[in-house]
Design a protein around this motif. Sequence first.
Motif, short mmCIF file in Angstrom:
data_model
loop_
_atom_site.label_atom_id
_atom_site.label_comp_id
_atom_site.label_asym_id
_atom_site.label_seq_id
_atom_site.Cartn_x
_atom_site.Cartn_y
_atom_site.Cartn_z
N GLN A 77 0.82 -1.21 0.00
CA GLN A 77 0.00 0.00 0.00
C GLN A 77 0.86 1.27 0.00
N PHE A 78 2.08 1.15 0.52
CA PHE A 78 2.99 2.29 0.61
C PHE A 78 4.40 1.82 0.24
N ALA A 79 5.21 2.74 -0.24
CA ALA A 79 6.60 2.39 -0.57
C ALA A 79 7.42 3.67 -0.64
N ASN A 80 8.72 3.50 -0.47
CA ASN A 80 9.61 4.64 -0.67
C ASN A 80 11.01 4.17 -1.01
N MET A 81 11.80 5.09 -1.54
CA MET A 81 13.20 4.81 -1.81
C MET A 81 14.03 5.97 -1.30
N PHE A 93 2.09 8.23 0.96
CA PHE A 93 2.29 8.79 2.28
C PHE A 93 1.76 10.22 2.35
N GLU A 94 1.26 10.59 3.53
CA GLU A 94 0.78 11.94 3.76
C GLU A 94 1.97 12.89 3.94
N PRO A 95 1.76 14.20 3.72
CA PRO A 95 2.85 15.17 3.80
C PRO A 95 3.60 15.17 5.13
N ALA A 96 2.90 14.95 6.26
CA ALA A 96 3.57 14.98 7.56
C ALA A 96 4.64 13.89 7.66
N PHE A 97 4.33 12.70 7.13
CA PHE A 97 5.27 11.59 7.16
C PHE A 97 6.46 11.91 6.25
N VAL A 98 6.16 12.40 5.06
CA VAL A 98 7.22 12.75 4.11
C VAL A 98 8.13 13.83 4.71
N GLY A 99 7.53 14.83 5.34
CA GLY A 99 8.33 15.90 5.92
C GLY A 99 9.25 15.41 7.01
N ALA A 145 0.49 6.99 9.56
CA ALA A 145 0.67 6.75 8.12
C ALA A 145 -0.21 5.61 7.62
N GLY A 146 -0.51 4.64 8.51
CA GLY A 146 -1.40 3.56 8.12
C GLY A 146 -0.72 2.25 7.78
N PHE A 147 0.50 2.00 8.30
CA PHE A 147 1.13 0.72 8.00
C PHE A 147 1.50 -0.03 9.27
N ARG A 148 1.54 -1.39 9.14
CA ARG A 148 1.87 -2.27 10.26
C ARG A 148 3.07 -3.17 9.97
N ALA A 149 3.32 -3.46 8.70
CA ALA A 149 4.45 -4.33 8.34
C ALA A 149 5.28 -3.64 7.27
N LEU A 150 6.56 -4.00 7.22
CA LEU A 150 7.41 -3.42 6.19
C LEU A 150 8.68 -4.24 6.01
#
Length: 201
Positions: free
Chosen positions: A74-78, A96-102, A146-151
């Motif tokens: 549902q979410f990802a980043n590099m 991701f929402e702006p607060a998490f990105v910031g 952010a809404g995630f539980r596993a990664l």
Amino acid sequence: MDMHVARIGCYRRLLRQALHSETRRTLEWLLADAVRVHAVEESGSRPWDRYPSPRLVAIADQAVAEVARLTGSQFANMQLYVAAQDTLLLLAYRNFEPAFVGRFASFRPDGRTSCSRAVACGERVILEDVEQDPPFAPHVPSARAAGFRALQSTPLKGKSGELIGVLTTHFSAPRAFSNDELEELDAHASHVSAELARACG
């Protein structure tokens, strides 16, 4: 503090250091983008979708889109790892929402997040449920928001084995990872690593 102001400060501090030319170009672009967003107050958007990306950001954006497709995340980043400053620089993300990105736009590994641990050990780190992982505890509120539980976080390495980035996928519910999924992740990470190595060569 406004998240864009915080990003601007982080990028400016990094730009005072000695950096590889492609990394410097990417940081200059991210700084200009943060200044532009702050000026027009476009919170909630990803303004770099509307502007030409420097090479590293373009590679990262494609890598994130593909890893999200491969894993159904549902979410990802590099993140790019700037070794001289021991800093992870967020280049691309999904959902991701702006607060998490910031908060994580420019992040010094703290030994608690999966990406931090991937930097430290040079190997993939899996958290099947972040709320059951004691070291991750300080970041659980951010994960919930952010809404995630596993990664999982997979390191990206250059030809000599040096760390050049981290590719992370996040899932809304606790979950394990099959061997087939991990093999696909390894193949994708190898491809992305080669692209990054060429760009930074």
